[in-house]
Write a protein that holds these residues in place. Structure first.
Motif, PDB file in Angstrom:
ATOM      1  N   VAL A 262       0.802  -0.961   0.028  1.00 49.09           N
ATOM      2  CA  VAL A 262       0.028  -0.008  -0.025  1.00 49.09           C
ATOM      3  C   VAL A 262       1.046   1.274   0.205  1.00 49.09           C
ATOM      4  O   VAL A 262       0.511   2.174  -0.791  1.00 49.09           O
ATOM      5  N   ILE A 263       1.767   1.269   0.940  1.00 44.99           N
ATOM      6  CA  ILE A 263       2.947   2.473   0.827  1.00 44.99           C
ATOM      7  C   ILE A 263       3.512   2.807  -0.258  1.00 44.99           C
ATOM      8  O   ILE A 263       3.537   3.520  -0.849  1.00 44.99           O
ATOM      9  N   VAL A 264       3.927   1.679  -0.932  1.00 39.96           N
ATOM     10  CA  VAL A 264       4.681   1.936  -2.350  1.00 39.96           C
ATOM     11  C   VAL A 264       3.949   2.082  -3.479  1.00 39.96           C
ATOM     12  O   VAL A 264       4.170   2.866  -4.270  1.00 39.96           O
ATOM     13  N   GLY A 265       2.566   1.535  -3.594  1.00 39.76           N
ATOM     14  CA  GLY A 265       1.596   1.959  -4.535  1.00 39.76           C
ATOM     15  C   GLY A 265       1.306   3.260  -4.092  1.00 39.76           C
ATOM     16  O   GLY A 265       0.930   4.325  -5.229  1.00 39.76           O
ATOM     17  N   THR A 266       0.986   3.811  -3.029  1.00 41.74           N
ATOM     18  CA  THR A 266       0.695   5.143  -2.860  1.00 41.74           C
ATOM     19  C   THR A 266       1.850   6.115  -3.352  1.00 41.74           C
ATOM     20  O   THR A 266       1.682   7.414  -3.931  1.00 41.74           O
TER      21      THR A 266
ATOM     22  N   THR B  38       1.837   6.102  -7.176  1.00 38.87           N
ATOM     23  CA  THR B  38       0.908   7.190  -7.768  1.00 38.87           C
ATOM     24  C   THR B  38       1.119   8.335  -7.417  1.00 38.87           C
ATOM     25  O   THR B  38       0.922   9.274  -8.490  1.00 38.87           O
ATOM     26  N   GLY B  39       1.413   8.786  -6.202  1.00 34.03           N
ATOM     27  CA  GLY B  39       1.452  10.326  -6.178  1.00 34.03           C
ATOM     28  C   GLY B  39       2.727  10.929  -6.925  1.00 34.03           C
ATOM     29  O   GLY B  39       2.725  11.987  -7.514  1.00 34.03           O
ATOM     30  N   PHE B  40       3.958  10.087  -7.296  1.00 35.62           N
ATOM     31  CA  PHE B  40       4.979  10.663  -7.982  1.00 35.62           C
ATOM     32  C   PHE B  40       4.614  10.742  -9.598  1.00 35.62           C
ATOM     33  O   PHE B  40       4.826  11.383  -9.977  1.00 35.62           O
ATOM     34  N   ILE B  41       3.747   9.599  -9.896  1.00 32.65           N
ATOM     35  CA  ILE B  41       3.433   9.897 -11.447  1.00 32.65           C
ATOM     36  C   ILE B  41       2.102  10.680 -11.701  1.00 32.65           C
ATOM     37  O   ILE B  41       2.512  11.540 -12.571  1.00 32.65           O
ATOM     38  N   ASN B  42       1.499  11.009 -10.661  1.00 35.31           N
ATOM     39  CA  ASN B  42       0.643  12.431 -10.582  1.00 35.31           C
ATOM     40  C   ASN B  42       1.269  13.534 -10.942  1.00 35.31           C
ATOM     41  O   ASN B  42       1.106  14.678 -11.350  1.00 35.31           O
TER      42      ASN B  42
END
Length: 119
Positions: free
Chosen positions: A11-15, A18-22
């Motif tokens: 969950v932490i890695v995914g968040t 996702t934040g970096f890509i956004n």
């Protein structure tokens, strides 16, 4: 490690991913919008620079509106007046009713020239 810890790490890695890509997408979108703005307003920016150059001339503190609009084509008188306001120019009307413009940054210089006696 048990499955709960792996789930939390996922969950932490995914968040973070996702934040970096956004963030990258928003940065690219902002740069694209800036470039489009400059392309769409390029002609008016050139006109504003021309007006600034004319009003910053060392020999002429103020210029008549007729003189300012002479080299500019494709814009109405009101559009030119808006651009003059954008570059912080001020309008004055002389006794003969003619319209003159000067930069606010040169107000003191203009007032000094008007106070000097004419030879």
């Amino acid at each position: 490690m048990n499955s709960a810890v792996w789930a939390l790490i996922g969950v932490i890695v995914g968040t973070l991913g996702t934040g970096f890509i956004n963030w990258l997408l928003q940065k690219n979108q902002f740069q694209h919008n800036v470039n489009m703005y400059h392309l769409q307003n390029k002609s008016s920016e050139v006109v504003k620079q021309m007006l600034l150059d004319m009003l910053n001339h060392k020999s002429y503190v103020d210029r008549s509106f007729v003189t300012l609009k002479a080299p500019i084509g494709g814009y109405s008188d009101d559009e030119i007046r808006l651009m003059l306001h954008d570059i912080e120019a001020k309008k004055s009307v002389r006794e003969d009713g003619s319209e003159w413009w000067y930069l606010l940054s040169r107000r003191d210089e203009r007032n000094l020239n008007r106070q000097q006696p004419k030879s």
